[in-house]
Design a protein around this motif. Structure first.
Motif, PDB file in Angstrom:
ATOM      1  N   ALA A 128       0.837  -1.199   0.000  1.00  0.00           N
ATOM      2  CA  ALA A 128       0.000   0.000   0.000  1.00  0.00           C
ATOM      3  C   ALA A 128       0.871   1.248   0.000  1.00  0.00           C
ATOM      4  O   ALA A 128       0.596   2.225  -0.702  1.00  0.00           O
ATOM      5  CB  ALA A 128      -0.917  -0.004   1.226  1.00  0.00           C
ATOM      6  N   GLN A 129       1.953   1.182   0.761  1.00  0.00           N
ATOM      7  CA  GLN A 129       2.833   2.335   0.853  1.00  0.00           C
ATOM      8  C   GLN A 129       3.541   2.600  -0.471  1.00  0.00           C
ATOM      9  O   GLN A 129       3.692   3.755  -0.881  1.00  0.00           O
ATOM     10  CB  GLN A 129       3.864   2.046   1.943  1.00  0.00           C
ATOM     11  CG  GLN A 129       4.259   3.264   2.691  1.00  0.00           C
ATOM     12  CD  GLN A 129       5.674   3.186   3.191  1.00  0.00           C
ATOM     13  OE1 GLN A 129       6.382   4.142   3.088  1.00  0.00           O
ATOM     14  NE2 GLN A 129       6.094   2.060   3.717  1.00  0.00           N
ATOM     15  N   VAL A 130       3.980   1.541  -1.121  1.00  0.00           N
ATOM     16  CA  VAL A 130       4.671   1.725  -2.401  1.00  0.00           C
ATOM     17  C   VAL A 130       3.697   2.274  -3.447  1.00  0.00           C
ATOM     18  O   VAL A 130       4.056   3.137  -4.249  1.00  0.00           O
ATOM     19  CB  VAL A 130       5.299   0.398  -2.872  1.00  0.00           C
ATOM     20  CG1 VAL A 130       5.804   0.516  -4.292  1.00  0.00           C
ATOM     21  CG2 VAL A 130       6.426   0.004  -1.956  1.00  0.00           C
ATOM     22  N   ILE A 131       2.437   1.802  -3.403  1.00  0.00           N
ATOM     23  CA  ILE A 131       1.447   2.323  -4.348  1.00  0.00           C
ATOM     24  C   ILE A 131       1.308   3.833  -4.169  1.00  0.00           C
ATOM     25  O   ILE A 131       1.264   4.597  -5.126  1.00  0.00           O
ATOM     26  CB  ILE A 131       0.077   1.636  -4.140  1.00  0.00           C
ATOM     27  CG1 ILE A 131       0.167   0.163  -4.514  1.00  0.00           C
ATOM     28  CG2 ILE A 131      -0.992   2.327  -4.978  1.00  0.00           C
ATOM     29  CD1 ILE A 131      -1.098  -0.609  -4.217  1.00  0.00           C
ATOM     30  N   ALA A 149      -0.009   6.966   1.388  1.00  0.00           N
ATOM     31  CA  ALA A 149      -0.194   5.646   1.984  1.00  0.00           C
ATOM     32  C   ALA A 149      -1.681   5.348   2.173  1.00  0.00           C
ATOM     33  O   ALA A 149      -2.133   4.227   1.950  1.00  0.00           O
ATOM     34  CB  ALA A 149       0.544   5.563   3.321  1.00  0.00           C
ATOM     35  N   ILE A 150      -2.444   6.378   2.580  1.00  0.00           N
ATOM     36  CA  ILE A 150      -3.882   6.166   2.774  1.00  0.00           C
ATOM     37  C   ILE A 150      -4.545   5.881   1.430  1.00  0.00           C
ATOM     38  O   ILE A 150      -5.284   4.900   1.276  1.00  0.00           O
ATOM     39  CB  ILE A 150      -4.527   7.401   3.440  1.00  0.00           C
ATOM     40  CG1 ILE A 150      -3.931   7.585   4.837  1.00  0.00           C
ATOM     41  CG2 ILE A 150      -6.032   7.254   3.495  1.00  0.00           C
ATOM     42  CD1 ILE A 150      -4.389   8.833   5.539  1.00  0.00           C
ATOM     43  N   ALA A 151      -4.252   6.711   0.440  1.00  0.00           N
ATOM     44  CA  ALA A 151      -4.839   6.506  -0.881  1.00  0.00           C
ATOM     45  C   ALA A 151      -4.429   5.147  -1.439  1.00  0.00           C
ATOM     46  O   ALA A 151      -5.264   4.397  -1.964  1.00  0.00           O
ATOM     47  CB  ALA A 151      -4.400   7.622  -1.821  1.00  0.00           C
ATOM     48  N   GLY A 152      -3.128   4.821  -1.299  1.00  0.00           N
ATOM     49  CA  GLY A 152      -2.636   3.543  -1.803  1.00  0.00           C
ATOM     50  C   GLY A 152      -3.350   2.374  -1.151  1.00  0.00           C
ATOM     51  O   GLY A 152      -3.659   1.371  -1.787  1.00  0.00           O
ATOM     52  N   VAL A 158       8.403  -0.953 -10.966  1.00  0.00           N
ATOM     53  CA  VAL A 158       9.097  -0.871 -12.242  1.00  0.00           C
ATOM     54  C   VAL A 158       8.727   0.409 -12.997  1.00  0.00           C
ATOM     55  O   VAL A 158       9.591   1.095 -13.527  1.00  0.00           O
ATOM     56  CB  VAL A 158       8.783  -2.113 -13.094  1.00  0.00           C
ATOM     57  CG1 VAL A 158       9.288  -1.925 -14.518  1.00  0.00           C
ATOM     58  CG2 VAL A 158       9.428  -3.333 -12.469  1.00  0.00           C
ATOM     59  N   TRP A 159       7.425   0.740 -12.990  1.00  0.00           N
ATOM     60  CA  TRP A 159       7.013   1.858 -13.841  1.00  0.00           C
ATOM     61  C   TRP A 159       6.895   3.181 -13.105  1.00  0.00           C
ATOM     62  O   TRP A 159       7.112   4.231 -13.676  1.00  0.00           O
ATOM     63  CB  TRP A 159       5.703   1.527 -14.555  1.00  0.00           C
ATOM     64  CG  TRP A 159       5.938   0.621 -15.703  1.00  0.00           C
ATOM     65  CD1 TRP A 159       6.714   0.887 -16.803  1.00  0.00           C
ATOM     66  CD2 TRP A 159       5.445  -0.697 -15.878  1.00  0.00           C
ATOM     67  NE1 TRP A 159       6.721  -0.181 -17.633  1.00  0.00           N
ATOM     68  CE2 TRP A 159       5.946  -1.180 -17.114  1.00  0.00           C
ATOM     69  CE3 TRP A 159       4.609  -1.529 -15.131  1.00  0.00           C
ATOM     70  CZ2 TRP A 159       5.658  -2.438 -17.600  1.00  0.00           C
ATOM     71  CZ3 TRP A 159       4.321  -2.780 -15.613  1.00  0.00           C
ATOM     72  CH2 TRP A 159       4.842  -3.238 -16.831  1.00  0.00           C
ATOM     73  N   ARG A 160       6.480   3.133 -11.851  1.00  0.00           N
ATOM     74  CA  ARG A 160       6.335   4.390 -11.103  1.00  0.00           C
ATOM     75  C   ARG A 160       6.891   4.226  -9.699  1.00  0.00           C
ATOM     76  O   ARG A 160       6.150   4.239  -8.713  1.00  0.00           O
ATOM     77  CB  ARG A 160       4.853   4.779 -11.011  1.00  0.00           C
ATOM     78  CG  ARG A 160       4.337   5.523 -12.213  1.00  0.00           C
ATOM     79  CD  ARG A 160       2.969   6.097 -11.909  1.00  0.00           C
ATOM     80  NE  ARG A 160       3.070   7.257 -11.036  1.00  0.00           N
ATOM     81  CZ  ARG A 160       3.082   8.500 -11.501  1.00  0.00           C
ATOM     82  NH1 ARG A 160       2.986   8.732 -12.771  1.00  0.00           N
ATOM     83  NH2 ARG A 160       3.177   9.503 -10.656  1.00  0.00           N
ATOM     84  N   PRO A 161       8.218   4.096  -9.586  1.00  0.00           N
ATOM     85  CA  PRO A 161       8.779   3.804  -8.263  1.00  0.00           C
ATOM     86  C   PRO A 161       8.468   4.887  -7.222  1.00  0.00           C
ATOM     87  O   PRO A 161       8.579   4.638  -6.035  1.00  0.00           O
ATOM     88  CB  PRO A 161      10.282   3.680  -8.514  1.00  0.00           C
ATOM     89  CG  PRO A 161      10.512   4.125  -9.902  1.00  0.00           C
ATOM     90  CD  PRO A 161       9.229   4.130 -10.639  1.00  0.00           C
ATOM     91  N   ASN A 162       8.072   6.072  -7.650  1.00  0.00           N
ATOM     92  CA  ASN A 162       7.680   7.087  -6.673  1.00  0.00           C
ATOM     93  C   ASN A 162       6.228   6.933  -6.232  1.00  0.00           C
ATOM     94  O   ASN A 162       5.747   7.727  -5.434  1.00  0.00           O
ATOM     95  CB  ASN A 162       7.868   8.489  -7.251  1.00  0.00           C
ATOM     96  CG  ASN A 162       9.327   8.880  -7.244  1.00  0.00           C
ATOM     97  OD1 ASN A 162      10.155   8.142  -6.730  1.00  0.00           O
ATOM     98  ND2 ASN A 162       9.625  10.014  -7.823  1.00  0.00           N
ATOM     99  N   GLY A 163       5.544   5.946  -6.766  1.00  0.00           N
ATOM    100  CA  GLY A 163       4.175   5.710  -6.367  1.00  0.00           C
ATOM    101  C   GLY A 163       3.202   6.502  -7.223  1.00  0.00           C
ATOM    102  O   GLY A 163       3.585   7.415  -7.955  1.00  0.00           O
ATOM    103  N   LEU A 164       1.919   6.120  -7.115  1.00  0.00           N
ATOM    104  CA  LEU A 164       0.911   6.780  -7.940  1.00  0.00           C
ATOM    105  C   LEU A 164       0.724   8.234  -7.526  1.00  0.00           C
ATOM    106  O   LEU A 164       0.400   9.078  -8.332  1.00  0.00           O
ATOM    107  CB  LEU A 164      -0.427   6.041  -7.804  1.00  0.00           C
ATOM    108  CG  LEU A 164      -0.482   4.638  -8.378  1.00  0.00           C
ATOM    109  CD1 LEU A 164      -1.879   4.071  -8.218  1.00  0.00           C
ATOM    110  CD2 LEU A 164      -0.081   4.651  -9.847  1.00  0.00           C
ATOM    111  N   PHE A 165       0.941   8.517  -6.245  1.00  0.00           N
ATOM    112  CA  PHE A 165       0.625   9.856  -5.760  1.00  0.00           C
ATOM    113  C   PHE A 165       1.863  10.621  -5.331  1.00  0.00           C
ATOM    114  O   PHE A 165       1.781  11.664  -4.731  1.00  0.00           O
ATOM    115  CB  PHE A 165      -0.359   9.769  -4.596  1.00  0.00           C
ATOM    116  CG  PHE A 165      -1.522   8.887  -4.899  1.00  0.00           C
ATOM    117  CD1 PHE A 165      -2.537   9.339  -5.714  1.00  0.00           C
ATOM    118  CD2 PHE A 165      -1.579   7.589  -4.416  1.00  0.00           C
ATOM    119  CE1 PHE A 165      -3.604   8.522  -6.032  1.00  0.00           C
ATOM    120  CE2 PHE A 165      -2.633   6.770  -4.728  1.00  0.00           C
ATOM    121  CZ  PHE A 165      -3.652   7.229  -5.534  1.00  0.00           C
ATOM    122  N   GLY A 166       3.023  10.068  -5.611  1.00  0.00           N
ATOM    123  CA  GLY A 166       4.264  10.702  -5.130  1.00  0.00           C
ATOM    124  C   GLY A 166       5.007  11.399  -6.246  1.00  0.00           C
ATOM    125  O   GLY A 166       6.214  11.505  -6.207  1.00  0.00           O
ATOM    126  N   GLY A 167       4.294  11.873  -7.240  1.00  0.00           N
ATOM    127  CA  GLY A 167       4.955  12.423  -8.414  1.00  0.00           C
ATOM    128  C   GLY A 167       5.666  13.740  -8.191  1.00  0.00           C
ATOM    129  O   GLY A 167       6.538  14.104  -8.950  1.00  0.00           O
TER     130      GLY A 167
END
Lengths: 670, 251
Positions: free
Chosen positions: A292-295, A304-307, A340-349
Motif C-alpha cells: 500500500a505504501q509503495v502504491i 499511503a492512505i490513498a494507496g 518498475v514503472w512508477r517507483p515514486n508511487g501513484l501519488f508521489g509524483g
C-alpha cells in the motif's frame, strides 16, 4: 519447518471448504445464511492474506448488490491497510527504514485485544485504548532496543534488525498464545443497512470511522503540533532538524509509538472483522502495508492512505472476478508493476519528495578471515569421513539439511553479499527448483539425477527472468521487489493447478537415484549433498577470484562508477542471479526428492529469512562463511534438539546480536 | 585536557574550542585545534577541501564528538551536551548547502528555527524583526522552500537561524553556489546581523570574500590551525596564498 506441514493441511482443508457445494461467498459475514453474520473460525485459513476466501460467484449474483458489497469490503479492508501503511510511511519518513516488525505489532495488537475481550471482558472502547497504549509501548521498545543502537552503521542494518525483531515478536506471541487461531468476537450490535442490494454493517462503519478519525488526528498532529512539525522536519532533513534543536531520538520514539499504536489498532479491527486471529498473520500484514505504501509513494503519508484504499478495492474486485487465492497475487503483481514503472508511487509524483532512499553498499567493512588451504582440505576430509565415524542417521540427516541450506546460502551470499542485491525472497528459487525436478521426474519420467540438474538450469533461467524487471532498483526497493517476487512464485504455484496440482501439492516424488540405483541410505544422501556443496563452493570461489567476481564487487560498491567504466550492470547482475539460481535450484530439487512431498508453502518466507540469517552469520559474500553459517544455524539447533518455536526465536536473536555486535559475521565479509 | 593557548583576549570569548582532536574512524581530522570567538565579532575559519573546517562546525554543534579537547560557550562547557541542548543555549546554525526543509513552507521553515523556544509572542515579534532584515523572504512566506532559488534559500536559512534569537550563529560556507550578486548580498547581511549584536562564526573556502567582512580569522590546513590573526592583516598576508596552495607555512 513444521510450519509447512501444518500450513499445507490447513490450505487443503480451506480448499475443500471453499469448494464445497454452496461454498462461502465473499467474507461470509456478508452471506445472508450465516447466523452470526460472520464466518466461523474453523474454516478459516491462515493469515490476513487468505482470510477472505471466495468462489467466483455464479452469474445470478453478479448484480449491483454484490458490486456494492465488494466495494464496501474493499474500502473496509483498505482502511485496515491504511492504518498499517500510514505507520510504515511515518517510520520510513523519519528513520528511512521499512519496518518489517510492523506486522508483528499488528499481531500483538490483535492478541492483546483478544485477551482483553475474552479474558478481561473489557468494553470495546477500553479494549481499543489498551491496545493503543500497549502497542505504542512496543513501538517505543522496538525503536529503543533494535534501532537506536544502530545509528551510524550500514544503512541496511536497521532493516535487517526489524526482520530479527519480527522473528522474535512473532515467536513470543506463539509461545504465549499458542500457534492456534483464535476467534475474536466483535461485541458490536449485529445490524446492517441495506443499500441498493448491498449491506453495510456496524463493524464496517466502525472501521471506516476509525480510519477517518485516525487520518484526521494524524493530519492535525503533523500540521499543527510542535512535535508534528518536528516529525515532518526530521523526515525531510534529519541533520537540519537536529540543528534546529529537535531531539531526533525523541521524534523517532514518538513516531514508532504512533505508528505501532495504529498498527495494533489495525490488528484488533482485522481480528474483529474476520472473527479470526493467528500468529502467522504478521508477515502478510507487513507485506500488505508495504505494498500500500509503495502504491502511494514510499514515505508519503496521504499517499499511503490513498494507496491502501486502492489496494483494498483492487483486491476486492479481483477476488470478485477470479477468487480469493488470487488476492495476494493481485497485490504483489501490482507492487512489482509500480516499482518498475512508477517507483515514486501513484501519488508521489511531486518533485522534492523522493530521494534515493538507500544506495551503496550494506556490507560491513572487514578483513575476511584467511583459512589456509590445507586446513580447508582437512575440514572437507573430516566432513567426508564423518558418516564412517558417526553412522547415526539422525546426525547425518541433520547435517544433510545443513548442506542443503548451505547451497541456498551460497547462492544468497553471491547475490546479496558479492553483487549487493539483497534478496528477501530467496526461498522462491528453492520452490522453482523443487517443482521443476519433481514434475520432470513424475510427469516426464526423467531420471532424477538429470531432473535435478535440469532443475538447476531452469531455476537459474527462470529466477533471472523474474528478477530482471527489478534490476534497475536499488537498496530498499530491491529488498521489497525480491520479497514480492518470492511471494508471487508461491502464489503462481498455488493457482496454476494444471501444472503444479495447486494447494494439494505434489506427492510421491521419486527418491534420488544414480544410474538407476536409488539412494536411500542417510550416508549416501549425506555424501551426495556434501559433494554438491563442495562443488558449488569451489566453483563460486573460482568465480569470485576472476574478472567476474571483481566486477560484481565493483557494482556492489558503486554502481554509478562501475557503469562509468563501461560495465553493463544488467548483464552482470543477470549472470550472478543465473549462477545463484542454479545452486539454489539444485538445493530445492534435492530437497523435493528427499521429502517426496512438496507444496507451495514448503519453502516459505521463513526459509528466505533464515537463509539471510545464515549468510549474515557467516559473513556477507564469504563462501566458507555461508557453509559455516548453515551448519551453525541449521545443524546445531537440531543437534541440541531445540524445538521449532525456539529455533526461530534463536534465529531472530542471533540476527539482532550479529547486526549489533558483529555485522561482518563470523568469518568476515568479502 | 590541554590548557588553551593563552591569548591576549581582553575578556572571555563567547565560544572557545581548546585542544580539539577529532577522528573519523581511524582518520584524525583535527590536531589540537583551538579557536576563540569573541562576543560581538565575526570570526571566520578558512581552509581548503578536507581541511576539517566543516567538521569544526559540527563539533561546536555537538553533531560530531571530538575524542579530546573541550568546548566552552559563555563560560560553560558544552562538549558532550546533546545538540538540541546546545541550540537551546543560544547557538544557531546555517548548515552547509542551506538544508531547508524542502516540503515545508518558508513560514514553517522559519518557525522550525524557533523550535527550541516556547515563548510564542516573542517568536512572532522576532519573525517581524527578521523579515525586516530579509524583505525578500517575507514575500515568499507561503511558498514551499524547495521551490526557491539558491540565493533565496540562503536568505531563508539565515532568517531561520535568527529565529532562535541566538547569541552565536555558525555558518557553513554561506556563499557556496550563489551567483556573484547574491554573494555580495549575503556578505552585507552577515555584517548587518552582526551589527545587531549577534556573534558570527563562519566557515569559508573563499578567503578573500570572507576576510572582507570578518574581524578575525583562522586558517585550517589538514586539521591544524596554521595561521590566525585580524582579518585586515590576513587579507594582505602572503602566507594565506601559501596556505591555500599547500606550501610550507612557518606559523
Amino acid at each position: 519447518m513444521d510450519e509447512t506441514g501444518r500450513g499445507g493441511v490447513i490450505a487443503i482443508a480451506a480448499k475443500r471448504s471453499s469448494s464445497a457445494p454452496g461454498g462461502l461467498r465473499q467474507s461470509a459475514r456478508r452471506s445472508p445464511n450465516a447466523q452470526s453474520g460472520r464466518r466461523s473460525a474453523n474454516t478459516m485459513p491462515k493469515g490476513l492474506s487468505s482470510v477472505v476466501r471466495v468462489l467466483p460467484s455464479d452469474s445470478s449474483e453478479c448484480h449491483l448488490g454484490s458490486f456494492i458489497d465488494y466495494t464496501v469490503n474493499g474500502l473496509v479492508v483498505g482502511n485496515i491497510y491504511a492504518l498499517l501503511a500510514v505507520g510504515l510511511a511515518l517510520i520510513f519518513g523519519v528513520a528511512n527504514l521499512i519496518n518489517f516488525a510492523h506486522g508483528s505489532v499488528y499481531t500483538i495488537g490483535a492478541y492483546i485485544g483478544w485477551a482483553c475481550i475474552t479474558c478481561l471482558h473489557t468494553p470495546l472502547p477500553v479494549t481499543m485504548l489498551i491496545v493503543i497504549a500497549a502497542c505504542g509501548l512496543v513501538g517505543v521498545i522496538i525503536e529503543r532496543v533494535g534501532l537506536r543502537p544502530l545509528q551510524g552503521s550500514a544503512r541496511i542494518a536497521p532493516l535487517l534488525a526489524t526482520i530479527g525483531i519480527s522473528f522474535v515478536l512473532d515467536q513470543l506471541v506463539q509461545l504465549v498464545f499458542s500457534p492456534d487461531p483464535r476467534a475474536l468476537p466483535s461485541e458490536l450490535p449485529n445490524w446492517q443497512i441495506a443499500i441498493g442490494g448491498g449491506t453495510i454493517g456496524a463493524l464496517d462503519i466502525l472501521i471506516a470511522g476509525i480510519g477517518l478519525l485516525s487520518a484526521a488526528v494524524l493530519f492535525a498532529f503533523l500540521r499543527f503540533t510542535k512535535l508534528g512539525w518536528a516529525v515532518r522536519a526530521t523526515a525531510q532533513d534529519r541533520e537540519a532538524a537536529l540543528q534546529m534543536g529537535v531531539d531526533v531520538n525523541a521524534v523517532n520514539s514518538a513516531v514508532f509509538a504512533v505508528a505501532s499504536a495504529l498498527g495494533g489498532l489495525s490488528g484488533l479491527l482485522v481480528g474483529m472483522y474476520y472473527n479470526h486471529i493467528d500468529p502467522a498473520m504478521s508477515f502478510q500484514a507487513t507485506l500488505k502495508g508495504v505494498v500500500a505504501q509503495v502504491i502511494g509513494g514510499v514515505g508519503n503519508v496521504p499517499g499511503a492512505i490513498a494507496g491502501s484504499l486502492v489496494l483494498g478495492l483492487i483486491e476486492s474486485y479481483g477476488i470478485a472476478l477470479l477468487g480469493t487465492t488470487y488476492r495476494n497475487l493481485f497485490a504483489f503483481v501490482l507492487l512489482i508493476a509500480i516499482l518498475v514503472w512508477r517507483p515514486n508511487g501513484l501519488f508521489g509524483g511531486r518533485a522534492g519528495t523522493q530521494a534515493e532512499p538507500l544506495t551503496g553498499t550494506f556490507i560491513a567493512p572487514s578483513r575476511p578471515l584467511r583459512v589456509p588451504r590445507p586446513a580447508l582440505w582437512m575440514l572437507v576430509a573430516l566432513a567426508a569421513a564423518l558418516p564412517l565415524a558417526i553412522p547415526s542417521p539422525y546426525v547425518l540427516q541433520t547435517l544433510t539439511n545443513a548442506w542443503l541450506a548451505a547451497m541456498l546460502a551460497l547462492s544468497l551470499t553471491l547475490m546479496a553479499g558479492t553483487a549487493g542485491q539483497i534478496s528477501l525472497g530467496h526461498a522462491a528459487l528453492l520452490s522453482i527448483g523443487a517443482y521443476a525436478s519433481a514434475l520432470l521426474a513424475l510427469d516426464l519420467n526423467v531420471p532424477t539425477l538429470l531432473s535435478v540438474l535440469a532443475a538447476g538450469v531452469v531455476t537459474g533461467a527462470l529466477g533471472t527472468l523474474l528478477i530482471f524487471p527489478a534490476f534497475r532498483l536499488r537498496g530498499h526497493y530491491i529488498a521489497i521487489a525480491t520479497l514480492a517476487i518470492g511471494e508471487i512464485v508461491g502464489l503462481v504455484i498455488l493457482n496454476w493447478e494444471s501444472l503444479t496440482r495447486g494447494a494439494i501439492g505434489v506427492t510421491g516424488i521419486p527418491p534420488l537415484s544414480v544410474f538407476g540405483q536409488d539412494i536411500y541410505s542417510a550416508q549416501a544422501v549425506y555424501w551426495l549433498c556434501l559433494a554438491v556443496v563442495i562443488g558449488l563452493a569451489l566453483l563460486q570461489m573460482r568465480l569470485l577470484g576472476s574478472h567476474f567476481g571483481r566486477t560484481l564487487r565493483a557494482i556492489r560498491d558503486d554502481d554509478v562508477a562501475a557503469r562509468c567504466y563501461g560495465i553493463s550492470l544488467d548483464r552482470y547482475k543477470a549472470l550472478a542471479f543465473a549462477f545463484g539460481g542454479f545452486g539454489a535450484g539444485i538445493s530445492g530439487a534435492i530437497t523435493a526428492h528427499l521429502f517426496s512431498y512438496l507444496n507451495y508453502e514448503t519453502f516459505n518466507s521463513q526459509v528466505s529469512l533464515s537463509a539471510l540469517a545464515i549468510v549474515i552469520l557467516g559473513g556477507m559474500g564469504n563462501v566458507l562463511g555461508a557453509i559455516v553459517g548453515a551448519v551453525a544455524l541449521v545443524g546445531l539447533p537440531e543437534i541440541f534438539r531445540v524445538t521449532t518455536e525456539y529455533r526461530v526465536l534463536i534465529y531472530g536473536i542471533a540476527l539482532l546480536l550479529l547486526i549489533r555486535f558483529r555485522p561482518q559475521g563470523l568469518l568476515g565479509t568479502v | 585536557m590541554k590548557a588553551p593557548p593563552s591569548e591576549t583576549a581582553t575578556r572571555d570569548p563567547l565560544l572557545r574550542l581548546a585542544g580539539i582532536n577529532t577522528f573519523y574512524g581511524a582518520v584524525q581530522v583535527h590536531f589540537d585545534v583551538s579557536i576563540e570567538i569573541g562576543a560581538g565579532r565575526i570570526v571566520c575559519l578558512l581552509g581548503g577541501n578536507a581541511s576539517g573546517k566543516s567538521t569544526a562546525m559540527k563539533v561546536i554543534l555537538g553533531l560530531v564528538r571530538p575524542r579530546s579537547g573541550s568546548i566552552w560557550f559563555d563560560g560553560e562547557p558544552i562538549h558532550g551536551v546533546p545538540t538540541q541542548e546546545i541550540i537551546r543555549r543560544g547557538i544557531a546554525s546555517v548548515p552547509e548547502a542551506r538544508r531547508l526543509f524542502p516540503a515545508m513552507t518558508v513560514r514553517e521553515n522559519l518557525l522550525m528555527g524557533a523550535y527550541a523556544r516556547s515563548d510564542k509572542r516573542r517568536v512572532a515579534e522576532d519573525q517581524a524583526r527578521v523579515l525586516d532584515l530579509f524583505p525578500r523572504v517575507g514575500e515568499r512566506l507561503n511558498q514551499r522552500a524547495g521551490t526557491l532559488s539558491g540565493g533565496e534559500q540562503q536568505m531563508v536559512a539565515m532568517a531561520r537561524a535568527l529565529m532562535s534569537r541566538p547569541r552565536l550563529i555558525c555558518m557553513d560556507e554561506p556563499t557556496m553556489g550563489l551567483s556573484p550578486l547574491f554573494v555580495d548580498r549575503v556578505l552585507d547581511l552577515i555584517s548587518a546581523i552582526n551589527r545587531q549584536g549577534t556573534t558570527v562564526f563562519m566557515v569559508e573556502q573563499n578567503a578573500s570574500l570572507a576576510l572582507q567582512v570578518a574581524h578575525h580569522a583562522y586558517v585550517l590546513q589538514t586539521g591544524r590551525i596554521v595561521l590566525e590573526g585580524p582579518a585586515r592583516a590576513l587579507l594582505h598576508d602572503a602566507r594565506i596564498r601559501e596556505a591555500y596552495l599547500g606550501g610550507e607555512v612557518a606559523a
